[in-house]
Design a protein around this motif. Sequence first.
Motif, PDB file in Angstrom:
ATOM      1  N   TYR A 257      35.746 -26.355  52.165  1.00 46.70           N
ATOM      2  CA  TYR A 257      36.068 -27.057  50.927  1.00 46.70           C
ATOM      3  C   TYR A 257      37.566 -27.030  50.685  1.00 46.70           C
ATOM      4  O   TYR A 257      38.293 -26.173  51.204  1.00 46.70           O
ATOM      5  N   GLN A 258      38.021 -27.985  49.882  1.00 50.55           N
ATOM      6  CA  GLN A 258      39.430 -28.081  49.537  1.00 50.55           C
ATOM      7  C   GLN A 258      39.583 -28.391  48.046  1.00 50.55           C
ATOM      8  O   GLN A 258      38.679 -28.965  47.427  1.00 50.55           O
ATOM      9  N   VAL A 259      40.732 -28.012  47.531  1.00 55.48           N
ATOM     10  CA  VAL A 259      41.066 -28.248  46.127  1.00 55.48           C
ATOM     11  C   VAL A 259      42.503 -28.748  46.082  1.00 55.48           C
ATOM     12  O   VAL A 259      43.395 -28.141  46.690  1.00 55.48           O
ATOM     13  N   VAL A 298      47.481 -28.460  48.264  1.00 56.91           N
ATOM     14  CA  VAL A 298      46.096 -28.608  48.717  1.00 56.91           C
ATOM     15  C   VAL A 298      45.669 -27.303  49.378  1.00 56.91           C
ATOM     16  O   VAL A 298      46.215 -26.903  50.408  1.00 56.91           O
ATOM     17  N   LEU A 299      44.704 -26.627  48.760  1.00 56.10           N
ATOM     18  CA  LEU A 299      44.177 -25.362  49.267  1.00 56.10           C
ATOM     19  C   LEU A 299      42.787 -25.581  49.821  1.00 56.10           C
ATOM     20  O   LEU A 299      42.059 -26.469  49.371  1.00 56.10           O
ATOM     21  N   GLY A 300      42.391 -24.747  50.775  1.00 54.11           N
ATOM     22  CA  GLY A 300      41.052 -24.882  51.316  1.00 54.11           C
ATOM     23  C   GLY A 300      40.558 -23.578  51.911  1.00 54.11           C
ATOM     24  O   GLY A 300      41.334 -22.662  52.199  1.00 54.11           O
ATOM     25  N   SER A 301      39.240 -23.495  52.105  1.00 57.08           N
ATOM     26  CA  SER A 301      38.655 -22.319  52.742  1.00 57.08           C
ATOM     27  C   SER A 301      37.241 -22.643  53.206  1.00 57.08           C
ATOM     28  O   SER A 301      36.666 -23.680  52.861  1.00 57.08           O
ATOM     29  N   LEU A 302      36.692 -21.748  53.990  1.00 56.71           N
ATOM     30  CA  LEU A 302      35.337 -21.899  54.504  1.00 56.71           C
ATOM     31  C   LEU A 302      34.323 -21.716  53.384  1.00 56.71           C
ATOM     32  O   LEU A 302      34.437 -20.791  52.579  1.00 56.71           O
ATOM     33  N   GLY A 303      33.333 -22.592  53.361  1.00 59.56           N
ATOM     34  CA  GLY A 303      32.294 -22.501  52.354  1.00 59.56           C
ATOM     35  C   GLY A 303      31.900 -23.869  51.846  1.00 59.56           C
ATOM     36  O   GLY A 303      32.647 -24.842  51.992  1.00 59.56           O
ATOM     37  N   ASN A 304      30.728 -23.954  51.265  1.00 60.65           N
ATOM     38  CA  ASN A 304      30.201 -25.216  50.759  1.00 60.65           C
ATOM     39  C   ASN A 304      30.372 -25.260  49.243  1.00 60.65           C
ATOM     40  O   ASN A 304      29.563 -24.724  48.496  1.00 60.65           O
ATOM     41  N   ALA A 305      31.444 -25.912  48.805  1.00 58.96           N
ATOM     42  CA  ALA A 305      31.739 -25.958  47.373  1.00 58.96           C
ATOM     43  C   ALA A 305      30.749 -26.813  46.604  1.00 58.96           C
ATOM     44  O   ALA A 305      30.750 -26.788  45.372  1.00 58.96           O
ATOM     45  N   ALA A 306      29.904 -27.558  47.314  1.00 60.03           N
ATOM     46  CA  ALA A 306      28.850 -28.291  46.620  1.00 60.03           C
ATOM     47  C   ALA A 306      27.909 -27.322  45.912  1.00 60.03           C
ATOM     48  O   ALA A 306      27.214 -27.696  44.959  1.00 60.03           O
ATOM     49  N   ASN A 307      27.899 -26.072  46.382  1.00 57.78           N
ATOM     50  CA  ASN A 307      27.039 -25.052  45.769  1.00 57.78           C
ATOM     51  C   ASN A 307      27.765 -24.225  44.710  1.00 57.78           C
ATOM     52  O   ASN A 307      27.175 -23.324  44.130  1.00 57.78           O
ATOM     53  N   TYR A 308      29.063 -24.506  44.482  1.00 55.56           N
ATOM     54  CA  TYR A 308      29.854 -23.727  43.541  1.00 55.56           C
ATOM     55  C   TYR A 308      30.071 -24.524  42.257  1.00 55.56           C
ATOM     56  O   TYR A 308      30.357 -25.727  42.307  1.00 55.56           O
ATOM     57  N   PRO A 309      30.008 -23.896  41.102  1.00 51.38           N
ATOM     58  CA  PRO A 309      30.384 -24.600  39.862  1.00 51.38           C
ATOM     59  C   PRO A 309      31.885 -24.843  39.840  1.00 51.38           C
ATOM     60  O   PRO A 309      32.669 -24.125  40.471  1.00 51.38           O
ATOM     61  N   LEU A 310      32.301 -25.839  39.090  1.00 47.07           N
ATOM     62  CA  LEU A 310      33.717 -26.197  39.056  1.00 47.07           C
ATOM     63  C   LEU A 310      34.595 -25.066  38.526  1.00 47.07           C
ATOM     64  O   LEU A 310      35.734 -24.888  38.983  1.00 47.07           O
ATOM     65  N   TRP A 311      34.087 -24.287  37.576  1.00 46.17           N
ATOM     66  CA  TRP A 311      34.898 -23.190  37.046  1.00 46.17           C
ATOM     67  C   TRP A 311      35.187 -22.168  38.139  1.00 46.17           C
ATOM     68  O   TRP A 311      36.275 -21.573  38.176  1.00 46.17           O
TER      69      TRP A 311
END
Length: 428
Positions: A257-259, A298-311
């Motif tokens: 995921y990325q932000v 632009v930051l990113g890391s391993l993981g599925n952010a679809a499963n994470y809440p936005l907060w």
Amino acid sequence: MPQLQKACLWELATPQRPSHTPLVGEHDADVCIIGAGFTGLSAALRLLEDGRSVCIVEAHQVGHGGSGRNVGLVNAGTWVPPDDVEKVLGKAAGDTLNRALGGAPALVFEHIDRYGIDCQDTRTGTLHMAHNAAGLADLRSRVEQWQRRGAKLELLTGRDCADACGTEQASGALLDYRAGTVNPMAYASGLAIAATQRGAQLYGDSPVTGLARTEDGWRVSTARGSVRAGKVIIASNAYTEGEWAEVGKHIFAGYYYQVASTPLSGSAADQVLKGGQGSWDTRTVLSSIRRDAEGRLVLGSLGNAANYPLWFIRRWADRIASHYFPQLGKLDWQCTWTGRIGFTPDHLLRLFEPAPGLVAATGYNGRGVTTGTLVGKSLAEYLLGEDKQALPMPFSNAQPVSARGLRSATYDAGFGLYHAGQCLRVVL
């Protein structure tokens, strides 16, 4: 304060995105390519250069998968150090792969120049940042191994490292001058535009439902049409859909995921990766860090952010940004997105030839920009001459990955726990 939204930055930052209608009816081509990402489009351009007719069938639209959701690092080599590649593949095959992927960034930049692609590319290298003493030792080893092979790399330490990275939190950084960055969606879109301008048939929203051998080649079927072709390239990597292909059984899915922040400006922001390099750190659950053409962080890391809440995503991004770049102060986060990675147990890609005239590639392990571009060109050249010397590595005879779903779930659970620890300042 801007509202963090689930959207891919690279889609928002690519104004000229081609759109293609679904495949309807029967079509003929010398080669049918399944997947309109880096691999499929690179293969198409090489085949068209040789005068072959090409039909590309894409389940969604150009760059929908890992190509458009990529970090956009134009990296050289594999995740595996070059000495280890030779241990796994053998001296000769490992050397071939190291040389091919070591030169892959130059191939990406050659495509950008040849086809006039506006993908906001930088060509000043990448920075692999050491987060501790063990990470620095690993970087020293990697530099030595690549320099022994004639590659242009440098290990930065002290003030040189802090100035290049814009942070005091890296004990050293491997500067790989071969590498760079792109807007990956713009790169994929540019390749697609170049392919269609040169005569490729490209169809979107057309997931493949069947692949069958015929008397004179292959039939690739979709819900509303089919393609008859003498040869086929499966270029869908981690986004292979349906049970028609065995290729997907040789990888297990991972996610990244990325932000992205809002655009940054000012003297403090100007010191962050001021040379335009993309970067990532040596943590096992790494963080990637880059700027885009508008100055966003632009930051990113391993993981599925679809499963994470936005907060949770916002808190994680705040934690990484404040650790590396406290001088930036509080940042506003604009968008977040997730892509899928095709992992293999040994972190090396796989090439397949399940039957004559049918080739496939998968398992890019998060290095899709360069690996996809190189592999697509190589598979096309193999089909043109049936010379295995055109390939960067031998066809695989590896067994399918066991317990694929369990592996993916275990990895993702571990990543999620690690990120939770980062948010709680237990780990970093």
